[in-house]
Structure formats: C-alpha cells, structure tokens
Design a protein around this motif. Structure first.
Motif, PDB file in Angstrom:
ATOM      1  N   SER A   4      -9.790   1.839 -14.873  1.00 43.50           N
ATOM      2  CA  SER A   4      -8.381   1.532 -14.624  1.00 43.50           C
ATOM      3  C   SER A   4      -8.187   0.956 -13.220  1.00 43.50           C
ATOM      4  O   SER A   4      -9.068   1.044 -12.358  1.00 43.50           O
ATOM      5  N   CYS A   5      -7.019   0.375 -13.023  1.00 42.06           N
ATOM      6  CA  CYS A   5      -6.644  -0.206 -11.733  1.00 42.06           C
ATOM      7  C   CYS A   5      -5.480   0.594 -11.155  1.00 42.06           C
ATOM      8  O   CYS A   5      -4.507   0.877 -11.866  1.00 42.06           O
ATOM      9  N   ARG A   6      -5.568   0.929  -9.880  1.00 41.00           N
ATOM     10  CA  ARG A   6      -4.509   1.670  -9.214  1.00 41.00           C
ATOM     11  C   ARG A   6      -3.742   0.747  -8.267  1.00 41.00           C
ATOM     12  O   ARG A   6      -4.328  -0.096  -7.576  1.00 41.00           O
ATOM     13  N   LEU A   7      -2.445   0.921  -8.247  1.00 37.53           N
ATOM     14  CA  LEU A   7      -1.576   0.175  -7.337  1.00 37.53           C
ATOM     15  C   LEU A   7      -0.477   1.105  -6.852  1.00 37.53           C
ATOM     16  O   LEU A   7       0.197   1.742  -7.659  1.00 37.53           O
ATOM     17  N   ILE A   8      -0.302   1.177  -5.553  1.00 35.45           N
ATOM     18  CA  ILE A   8       0.761   1.982  -4.946  1.00 35.45           C
ATOM     19  C   ILE A   8       1.676   1.051  -4.169  1.00 35.45           C
ATOM     20  O   ILE A   8       1.217   0.273  -3.319  1.00 35.45           O
ATOM     21  N   VAL A   9       2.965   1.116  -4.477  1.00 33.68           N
ATOM     22  CA  VAL A   9       3.979   0.335  -3.765  1.00 33.68           C
ATOM     23  C   VAL A   9       5.010   1.316  -3.226  1.00 33.68           C
ATOM     24  O   VAL A   9       5.633   2.048  -3.998  1.00 33.68           O
ATOM     25  N   ALA A  10       5.179   1.341  -1.914  1.00 26.56           N
ATOM     26  CA  ALA A  10       6.094   2.294  -1.275  1.00 26.56           C
ATOM     27  C   ALA A  10       7.064   1.544  -0.370  1.00 26.56           C
ATOM     28  O   ALA A  10       6.692   0.561   0.285  1.00 26.56           O
ATOM     29  N   TRP A  11       8.315   2.054  -0.329  1.00 23.19           N
ATOM     30  CA  TRP A  11       9.368   1.443   0.487  1.00 23.19           C
ATOM     31  C   TRP A  11      10.059   2.507   1.321  1.00 23.19           C
ATOM     32  O   TRP A  11      10.343   3.598   0.841  1.00 23.19           O
ATOM     33  N   LYS A  60      -5.566   0.652  -4.554  1.00 23.57           N
ATOM     34  CA  LYS A  60      -6.469   1.775  -4.823  1.00 23.57           C
ATOM     35  C   LYS A  60      -5.685   3.063  -4.592  1.00 23.57           C
ATOM     36  O   LYS A  60      -4.590   3.054  -4.019  1.00 23.57           O
ATOM     37  N   ASN A  61      -6.246   4.150  -5.044  1.00 17.90           N
ATOM     38  CA  ASN A  61      -5.574   5.433  -4.908  1.00 17.90           C
ATOM     39  C   ASN A  61      -5.630   5.911  -3.454  1.00 17.90           C
ATOM     40  O   ASN A  61      -6.666   5.803  -2.794  1.00 17.90           O
TER      41      ASN A  61
END
Length: 335
Positions: free
Chosen positions: A295-302, A316-317
């Motif tokens: 699987s592919c991990r993506l984190i988007v934070a604001w 990545k995680n």
C-alpha cells in the motif's frame, strides 16, 4: 761597427720587452669582459677549447670550414622580452576555460531542473491517485481538533463513510487474478454513501476582501478557497472584492476563516492508505509505496489560524508527527 750592432740588439730587446708588457696589461685589463661573455654563453660545464666546431665561446660560434667566429651576442633587452610569457594568450586561454565551465554548469542546472520537474509531476500524479482512490481503493482517516475522527473508503472518487473500522487486506495472499477482489480494504460495520469530508482539502487560496459597506472600524474579511487538487504553493490574494473570490474559486469550497475554525478547528490531518489494483500498477509511479502489504501512505496536514497557514505532506507513514500534530485524547487510539 760592433757598437752599432750592439745598439740594434739592445733596441730589439727593449721593443720585445715593451710589447710583451703591453700585451700582458691589455690581457689583464680585458679579462673581466672576456670572463663575463664566456660565462654567459658557455655551457654549464665551462668554456670549451677553441677550434671545436659549434662550440660557444667568447659570445661566438667557431665554424670549422671558414675558421671564423660568428657573433651570436644579442642585446640583453631583447633576451628579456623573449623570455617573458605572452599574457594575452594566457588570458584568452583562461577566458575560454571559464566560458566552457559556465556552459557546462548551465547544462547541468537545466538537466537538474528537468529531473526535479519530472519527479514533482510523478509525485503529484501519485498523490492525486491516492486522494481519489483511482485504479484502486483508499482508506482515509480524518482527525481534526474539535471533532471526532472519521473513516472513509474512496473508490475512483466515490466516497463512502465507514461507521465502524476498516479491515486491511491480508498481506500474505497469493497473487492471482481471482484474488483481485480481496486486495481491497473492507468496512467492518455500516458503510453508507457520503460526500467528501468538509475538512479535507489538498490546496488553499486565502483572500483578504474589501468590506462591502462602510464601517466605523475598518477591517478586512478573510475567505478561504479549499481545493481538492494538489498545488505546490499556497496562493494568497490581498484586498480583493468578494466577486473575485467567487470567480477564482470555481473548483473549490469557499469558506470564511471563522467558519473553518468552528467546523474543523485550527488543525486537520488526513491519513490516506491506498491499495492500487495490480492490473493498473504499471500506470502509476508506485516507487513511494514502501509498505509491506504494497500500500501507499499519504499524510496531508493543515494548520490554519488568524496568524498563519501551514501545510505538511508526507508520502510515508509518520506516527511521531501525527502524535505531535493532533494532541486530543480521543484520537490517541486511532493514531
């Protein structure tokens, strides 16, 4: 007669002695000059005897055939000019080398820019596929300050909310066409149709608008255009009318800064886990998919407040970042 003969003999001896003395005096007087010329034009081993062909002595070269000495003495000023380097040729050579070096550096810079742009496009393509579940299924957990975490499944842009927990596919399954349906995550609980989460967006434009009517105290209203697509920069427009906000935010959601803070808090984190279909893996740049199950991990934070807007993205995680970014107790079990 005898006396006359004796007088001539004495006169001859006197002349001979005088001539010898004069020659010795001249030779002694000219010795420094001869030594200077001999040392200057003779080889390192010292002066060679006269009569040797081609030998340099007394600033001359002896020719055996003509038995004459050819003068090779040149003024010292000419020798100094001949021994000095040609600075014009050296400067031109240095300039040519510098120009070649600069040209090489420019070519390397352009090549590096092309590689960076190609890499950026591949990353954006992968992030768009992850965020929309294109050619696969994406499990999304949204954590925001002020609200409980939510879980979604996204399939080719179609959102459903999982009122329960998401079960990932088994990591030890065999690679077979008949197991294609089993590589996607499943919702253990109730799965209902839903729209995109109102707190999830991938790029932002901030507007500071001009007041529509006169007030006793002047202040500008802050509007946000929350867009689903990814953008490498956070755009900002200063002091514009509300009409411009409506025209430029046709593909996003318009929200005031106050509304966004009340609904989502000042911090929002979207944690994507993408499971691509095996038949489409060659169409996507999956070199970032380093998880054991493929699987592919993506984190988007604001972080959005009255003073700052910050964006964080990771392909990545990053559990330590998630714990730091969201500190509410009710999301501890999720992250």
């Amino acid at each position: 007669m005898a006396s006359r003969t004796m007088f001539l003999i004495q006169l001859y001896l006197f002349s001979l002695i005088l001539h010898s003395s004069f020659c010795d005096w001249a030779s002694e007087w000219m010795a420094p000059v001869r030594d200077h010329l001999t040392n200057k034009y003779s080889p390192p081993n010292g002066p060679q005897p006269r009569g040797v062909p081609g030998v340099n002595y007394d600033a001359g070269i002896f020719d055996e055939e003509t038995e004459r000495v050819t003068n090779i003495y040149e003024p010292e000023s000419l020798n100094m000019e001949a021994s000095q380097p040609n600075y014009d040729i050296s400067a031109a050579s240095l300039k040519s080398k510098l120009e070649n070096s600069l040209q090489t550096a420019k070519l390397l810079t352009e090549t590096l820019k092309m590689q960076i742009n190609a890499l950026t496009l591949k990353e954006v393509e992968l992030k768009e596929a992850i965020a929309n579940g294109r050619s696969g299924v994406t499990a999304l957990t949204v954590s925001s300050m002020g609200r409980l975490p939510r879980t979604y499944l996204i399939r080719d842009g179609y959102w459903t909310r999982c009122n329960g927990m998401v079960q990932p596919p088994p990591s030890d399954q065999t690679k077979s066409f008949f197991n294609e349906i089993n590589i996607a995550p499943r919702c253990i609980g109730q799965e209902v149709s839903s729209g995109p989460d109102p707190c999830v967006f991938n790029s932002i434009t901030k507007y500071e608008t001009i007041p529509t009517y006169r007030r006793l105290e002047y202040y500008e209203e802050d509007y946000l255009c929350l867009k689903p697509t990814f953008n490498s920069s956070m755009e900002q427009y200063l002091s514009v009318p509300k009409q411009l906000v409506n025209e430029t935010c046709s593909n996003g959601v318009i929200r005031t800064l106050t509304e966004n803070s009340i609904e989502c808090g000042i911090r929002t984190l979207a944690d994507y886990t993408y499971y691509p279909q095996r038949s489409y893996t060659s169409l996507l740049p999956l070199e970032y998919c380093t998880e054991k199950d493929g699987s592919c991990r993506l984190i988007v934070a604001w972080h959005i407040s009255n003073t700052t807007i910050e964006n964080f993205e990771f392909l990545k995680n990053q559990p330590n970042f998630k714990k730091y970014f969201i500190r509410a107790n009710f999301v501890e079990q999720v992250i």
